[in-house]
Design a protein around this motif. Structure first.
Motif, PDB file in Angstrom:
ATOM      1  N   THR A 132       1.326  -7.415  16.152  1.00 10.21           N
ATOM      2  CA  THR A 132       0.686  -8.376  15.259  1.00 10.21           C
ATOM      3  C   THR A 132       1.356  -8.381  13.896  1.00 10.21           C
ATOM      4  N   HIS A 133       1.067  -9.422  13.120  1.00  7.93           N
ATOM      5  CA  HIS A 133       1.796  -9.666  11.870  1.00  7.93           C
ATOM      6  C   HIS A 133       1.553  -8.599  10.818  1.00  7.93           C
ATOM      7  N   ALA A 134       0.302  -8.157  10.721  1.00  6.91           N
ATOM      8  CA  ALA A 134      -0.069  -7.132   9.734  1.00  6.91           C
ATOM      9  C   ALA A 134       0.297  -7.530   8.310  1.00  6.91           C
ATOM     10  N   THR A 151      -0.629  -8.467   4.474  1.00  8.79           N
ATOM     11  CA  THR A 151      -1.508  -7.637   3.654  1.00  8.79           C
ATOM     12  C   THR A 151      -2.773  -8.379   3.206  1.00  8.79           C
ATOM     13  N   GLY A 180       1.420 -13.001   2.401  1.00  6.61           N
ATOM     14  CA  GLY A 180       2.135 -12.733   3.645  1.00  6.61           C
ATOM     15  C   GLY A 180       1.566 -13.529   4.808  1.00  6.61           C
ATOM     16  N   PHE A 216       4.045 -14.538   8.106  1.00  9.16           N
ATOM     17  CA  PHE A 216       4.876 -14.150   9.255  1.00  9.16           C
ATOM     18  C   PHE A 216       4.498 -14.905  10.532  1.00  9.16           C
ATOM     19  N   ARG A 244     -10.552  -6.760   7.497  1.00  7.27           N
ATOM     20  CA  ARG A 244      -9.314  -6.431   8.226  1.00  7.27           C
ATOM     21  C   ARG A 244      -9.541  -6.509   9.732  1.00  7.27           C
ATOM     22  N   MET A 268       4.918 -15.595  15.820  1.00  7.63           N
ATOM     23  CA  MET A 268       5.170 -14.454  14.947  1.00  7.63           C
ATOM     24  C   MET A 268       6.669 -14.367  14.721  1.00  7.63           C
ATOM     25  N   MET A 318       9.975  -4.936  10.193  1.00  5.41           N
ATOM     26  CA  MET A 318       9.079  -5.442  11.228  1.00  5.41           C
ATOM     27  C   MET A 318       9.673  -5.211  12.617  1.00  5.41           C
ATOM     28  N   GLU A 329       4.724   0.010  17.032  1.00  6.24           N
ATOM     29  CA  GLU A 329       3.590  -0.906  16.943  1.00  6.24           C
ATOM     30  C   GLU A 329       3.087  -1.357  18.312  1.00  6.24           C
ATOM     31  N   GLY A 349      -7.087  -1.724  12.559  1.00 15.72           N
ATOM     32  CA  GLY A 349      -6.982  -1.270  11.182  1.00 15.72           C
ATOM     33  C   GLY A 349      -5.628  -0.639  10.951  1.00 15.72           C
ATOM     34  N   PHE A 350      -5.282  -0.448   9.693  1.00 10.60           N
ATOM     35  CA  PHE A 350      -3.932   0.032   9.373  1.00 10.60           C
ATOM     36  C   PHE A 350      -3.745   1.532   9.617  1.00 10.60           C
ATOM     37  N   TYR A 397      -3.209   0.977  13.666  1.00 11.61           N
ATOM     38  CA  TYR A 397      -2.055   0.111  13.950  1.00 11.61           C
ATOM     39  C   TYR A 397      -0.999   0.477  12.921  1.00 11.61           C
ATOM     40  N   ILE A 422       2.370   0.772  10.967  1.00 14.22           N
ATOM     41  CA  ILE A 422       3.632   0.098  10.663  1.00 14.22           C
ATOM     42  C   ILE A 422       4.523   1.083   9.908  1.00 14.22           C
ATOM     43  N   GLY A 459      -7.604  -5.521   0.715  1.00 18.53           N
ATOM     44  CA  GLY A 459      -6.831  -5.711   1.942  1.00 18.53           C
ATOM     45  C   GLY A 459      -7.557  -5.222   3.169  1.00 18.53           C
ATOM     46  N   GLU A 472      -7.378   1.966   3.652  1.00 16.82           N
ATOM     47  CA  GLU A 472      -6.208   2.101   4.515  1.00 16.82           C
ATOM     48  C   GLU A 472      -4.955   1.424   3.952  1.00 16.82           C
ATOM     49  N   CYS A 529       5.503 -11.334  -1.427  1.00 18.13           N
ATOM     50  CA  CYS A 529       4.218 -12.045  -1.503  1.00 18.13           C
ATOM     51  C   CYS A 529       3.390 -11.568  -2.673  1.00 18.13           C
ATOM     52  N   TYR A 588       1.098  -9.221  -2.852  1.00 18.11           N
ATOM     53  CA  TYR A 588      -0.271  -8.758  -2.645  1.00 18.11           C
ATOM     54  C   TYR A 588      -0.396  -7.240  -2.818  1.00 18.11           C
ATOM     55  N   ARG A 622       4.230  -5.315   3.844  1.00 17.42           N
ATOM     56  CA  ARG A 622       4.801  -5.830   5.086  1.00 17.42           C
ATOM     57  C   ARG A 622       6.000  -6.737   4.828  1.00 17.42           C
TER      58      ARG A 622
END
Lengths: 794, 172
Positions: free
Chosen positions: A185-187, A189, A240, A242, A272, A354, A695, A703, A716-717, A720, A722, B53, B58, B113, B115, B149
């Motif tokens: 997924t794009h993730a 922010t 963001g 993507f 989120r 994506m 990415m 990912e 959630g981050f 998931y 990155i 966010g 997180e 971006c 953010y 990101r």
């Protein structure tokens, strides 16, 4: 060498200062007066019938102003006219965990949340379809019965060019492998957000975190059944995208409907978790690919059979279904080529576009197979790729017109700079170097909605005070499109960048632009901005000539194309004032330092003096620039998919360390050659390439969106994961430019193409390091270790 | 679904009076016990530079300085911050003079971006205040507090390194 003052020089974004001081205003930062807060009730079931929804207790709660259910929306929608299959709120059935079922507007967010808890939905859970194999099985209850399929097929595409069987017969090496790709997924922010302002006449101003204000505008009018002129969509600063914000979304319809029903302003934002439910990420893919290679002939044949998991609704999926196949037509010639791609509906959050849309997973497969074939043939995988890359001015077998190609020189340089010859096959066990290439479109030559309007239009004004304003519908999603448009206008008009203001992505004030997707903005909106500025320049030159008592210069009309190839083999559209592709604006004048100077006589006038002279008649100086792609492509079914006026080319050379005890892969260094034509803003190009690497490496190594019974398990981050700054390597960017005759100042795309080759380059480096090939992403330590143990046991 | 109490009139029975300083200015506001510092800043004071966010601690985008230390404002109950001094991104520049890190973020292309940018700056300001010449490890540790990101972090690392060089030149 750069003959320009501004384009070609590294420029920070024009709004960077606003961003580092917290002044930049994103959608949820807007404060509308007397605003209601909206909240969405989401389905807990992957698949269920809705027997009844009781909203009585919710609406009775003091402070609740409206409650909506699926009954409040008659029309479904979708970004593609051919798959408008998504309701704003579920009707009769729910198709994924997290699907919007009801919505509330209340005086406070807490009240809205409390009201959601009072809505009683009577579900009858049904058996969910959770993977593509299951989706292929016949059923009398498909997710979308309106398609009249006896299974959960959404879209099937089959194309064949040349004779693949004969091609495989010519090959000296043939490899066929099955590959598997999970959901990623794009993730981005900034979570999705929307705010709707309603005026006394029922006009809606919709502020939304979107990449496609124009499509949102159209979808809102259709779904709400109101005149298009009553809708205005504004994209504020955007955190963001993507591709994850490139569809019209249910929450936009819901917020707008709530504003219409209550007559109040409405604010809605995602958690989120909501973002993960909404998804629209890369399609999980099962594919079998077969590649035939001969050292003297290159690729002799390539075939692929793809099963892609679309989730519950269509989104961009029909395009994805084509792109999985057709984006294999570069960066090397493939004379015999066939693919079948089937997109299946499943009871999971929908997939869509994506970064690198549709071209990323097949690129992994083709570049791994290519590497296997080259190694098997005893060729150097880097040199052999250089030798195979498309020549300039090539027509592919499916009639893509390849124009500029700068990658051969670029990859040669990358090979030198990375010390490839000293490293490949020569590093100690556990260290490896790998290479992969790719290519990508610079915007789609065909629009989503068939019409004869330009792909991009920019309006430009010049005021008495010297302010140049670019009005563009293009959406700056953080990539810096506002900046690059301003740079081009400033370049042509010889003014400082600060003198150019940008009004963008406001569907009331700015001309239609289709949005920020398919890497179209720099190329298409860029050409439009440049043309608008050239027309403005001509107005100023005419005024300067009057002031300086010089004869007005004669402008060459665009010549009929001598090179019909460059025009897609057909005559161009010559409007009365068509400037031609990437027109020259050499008019014998120099615009610089606030002066306009006639080069022939040396006579000059002030820029403002010329503005004042030019403005006397009309009162305002205004010009328009357009971009229309040339007519391209074949006449067979699906010939439009993947057509672009120009293609970017990328190669990555990646060095990795693989821990023999754990299988953990660390990327030590990357060298990139990316042919984006002329780099208009080298700082932005570098940023795009580094972001693509991040990415791509994430998808390669870590990912994966996990589902259990259709429910996202890592929304959630923390779960998931990155890549962090510790994983991101240094990236050496080598020059790899070309001159794209149709791109603005010779430019092509840089935002998406660099992603795809990252993943196979890492995999090929792992092979060089420890001698194993992996065909399933992500390349997790346990998988690498298992493959290494299997190889040792053999 | 949505947490926090956006723009809510706090429940009259539960409010308490909170005194604290935000960007050097004393504030006295009634707050509900469950309102986070992030909501307090964004919804009650209108300081929207601190970004939301995830609301879960997180992504790191909501970082602010609390008595000089970076904290995630989405995890802090505002009511616990009696007499604290808060610095948000709006309070980092001295008038029109940017902090060197802000300028470096602009110049090095570390902003896409934008953010995550406020939190990156907040964390960086704290880093340079406590260690004017941080090493590469310290820089990456500091940056890793915030999820980005767009950039792949390379330009952000570069901006931090430039800032460290500048501090080194100023105080050799």
């Amino acid at each position: 060498m750069n003959a320009y003052r501004i384009v070609g020089t590294p420029q920070p974004q024009i709004d960077a200062r606003d961003k580092v001081t917290g002044r930049a205003r994103y959608t949820d930062d807007i404060r509308l007066p007397n605003c209601l807060h909206a909240a969405i009730l989401r389905s807990p079931h992957a698949s269920a019938r809705i027997r009844a929804i009781d909203t009585a207790r919710a609406i009775a709660l003091p402070g609740v102003r409206a409650v909506l259910t699926g009954a409040d929306f008659e029309r479904t929608f979708g970004v593609l006219p051919i798959s408008k299959d998504e309701p704003a709120l579920a009707r009769e059935r729910v198709r994924y965990v997290g699907e919007p079922v009801a919505a509330v507007a209340a005086e406070t967010a807490a009240l809205a949340a409390a009201a959601l808890a009072l809505i009683a939905v009577d579900y009858l859970p049904t058996t969910p379809v959770l993977d593509v194999r299951q989706a292929l099985r016949p059923t009398d209850d498909p997710l979308h019965p309106e398609l009249s399929h006896d299974n959960n097929l959404h879209k099937q595409v089959e194309q064949c060019f040349g004779d693949p069987e004969a091609g495989f017969a010519q090959a000296s090496v043939v490899f066929e492998k099955r590959f598997s790709f999970p959901s990623v997924t794009h993730a981005f922010t900034e979570p999705h957000a929307v705010q709707v302002e309603i005026d006394g006449r029922g006009n809606l101003t919709v502020y939304s975190a979107t990449q496609v204000p124009h499509y949102v505008h159209l979808a809102l009018a259709q779904v709400l059944d109101i005149d298009e002129h009553r809708v205005r969509v504004i994209k504020p600063h955007l955190g963001g995208g993507f591709g994850g914000k490139s569809d019209p979304f249910p929450h936009e319809m819901i917020a707008a409907r709530l504003a219409l029903v209550t007559g109040r302003n409405v604010r809605l934002r995602f958690s989120r978790e909501d973002v993960f439910f909404s998804h629209h990420g890369r399609h999980p893919t099962q594919l079998t690919m077969k590649l035939g290679f001969h050292p003297g002939r290159g690729i002799t044949a390539l075939t692929g059979d793809f099963l892609i998991d679309g989730g519950a609704y269509g989104s961009f999926g029909v395009v994805t279904t084509y792109y999985n196949g057709v984006l294999l037509q570069g960066p090397y010639p493939v004379p015999n080529f066939a693919f079948r791609c089937r997109r299946m509906y499943t009871n999971k959050p929908m997939c869509g576009a994506m970064r690198g849309h549709g071209g990323v997973n097949p690129r992994f497969a083709s570049e791994v197979l290519m590497d296997m074939a080259l190694v098997q043939s005893g060729l150097d995988p880097c040199q052999a790729r250089i030798d195979l890359i498309h020549r300039e001015n090539t027509l592919t077998i499916n009639e893509f017109r390849i124009t500029s190609v700068g990658l051969k020189r670029g990859l040669e340089e990358a090979m030198r700079r990375s010390d490839w010859r000293d490293k490949y096959g020569k590093l100690p066990y556990g260290k490896g170097i790998g290479v992969a290439c790719g290519f990508f479109i610079s915007g789609s030559a065909l629009p989503i909605h068939r019409n004869r309007r330009p792909a991009s239009t920019v309006r430009l004004t010049l005021e008495f005070d010297g302010a140049v304003t670019v009005y563009s519908g293009a959406a700056d999603i953080g990539q810096g499109s506002d900046t690059v448009l301003a740079m081009m206008a400033a370049e042509v008009l010889g003014v400082d960048l600060g003198q150019v203001k940008v009004v963008a992505a406001d569907t009331r004030l700015t001309p239609v632009d289709l949005g920020s997707y398919s890497s179209r903005v720099t190329f298409m909106a860029g050409n439009a901005a440049r043309n608008a500025a050239i027309r403005m320049r001509r107005l100023l030159v005419a005024a300067a000539c009057r002031l300086l008592e010089l004869p007005a210069p004669e402008y060459r009309a665009p010549a009929p194309p001598e090179d019909r190839f460059r025009q897609g083999g057909r005559s161009p559209d010559f409007d009365a004032d068509f400037l031609g592709a990437n027109p020259d604006y050499d008019d014998g004048f120099e615009f610089a330092d606030g002066r306009i100077r006639h080069l022939g006589s040396g006579r000059e006038t002030g820029f403002l003096a010329a503005v004042h002279a030019a403005i006397e008649g009309p009162g305002v100086l205004q010009t328009v620039g357009n971009y229309r792609p040339p007519k391209l492509g074949g006449s067979f079914k699906g010939a439009g998919a993947g057509l672009s006026p120009a293609y970017s080319f990328t190669a990555f050379i990646v060095e990795v360390s693989v821990d023999p005890d754990t299988g953990f892969v660390k990327v030590d260094k990357a060298t990139c050659a990316h042919d984006c034509g002329f780099a208009l803003n080298p700082l932005a190009v570098r940023g795009q390439i580094e972001g693509c690497f991040h990415m791509g490496m994430g998808q390669a190594l870590m990912e994966e969106v996990l589902h259990d019974n259709g429910a996202v398990q890592n929304a959630g981050f923390l779960e998931y994961k990155i890549p962090s700054p510790f994983e991101q390597p240094e990236i050496d960017l080598v020059p790899s430019t070309s001159d794209e005759s149709e791109g603005p100042f010779g430019a092509k795309e840089a935002g998406e193409g660099p992603l795809a080759p990252v993943i196979p380059a890492i995999a090929n480096a792992i092979f060089d390091a420890v001698g194993v090939r992996l065909f399933e992403l992500p390349l997790r330590p346990d998988r690498v270790l298992a493959a290494m143990r299997k190889a040792t046991a053999r | 679904m949505n947490s926090g109490i956006d723009g809510a009139q706090p429940d009259a029975g539960a409010v308490r009076l909170l005194s604290l300083a935000v960007n050097g200015q004393r504030q006295q506001r009634a707050v509900a016990p469950d309102i986070t510092l992030l909501d307090f800043l964004r919804e009650q004071l209108g300081l929207t530079g601190s970004k939301r966010g995830c609301d879960l601690g997180e992504c790191g985008c909501c970082a602010v300085l609390v008595d000089g230390r970076p904290m995630l404002s989405c995890l802090l109950p505002a009511a616990d911050l009696e007499h604290s001094a808060i610095t948000t991104i709006e309070g980092i520049a001295a008038g029109t003079a940017l902090h060197p890190l802000q300028q470096a973020m602009i110049d090095e292309g570390a902003v896409q971006c934008g953010y995550c940018t406020p939190a990156m700056v907040i964390n960086g300001v704290h880093l340079f205040a406590s260690e004017p010449r941080p090493d590469a490890e310290a820089i990456r540790t500091c940056i890793s507090a915030t999820s980005c990101r767009c950039t792949g972090y390379n330009r952000i690392v570069q901006a931090f390194e430039r800032t460290a060089e500048r501090f080194a030149e100023e105080q050799p």
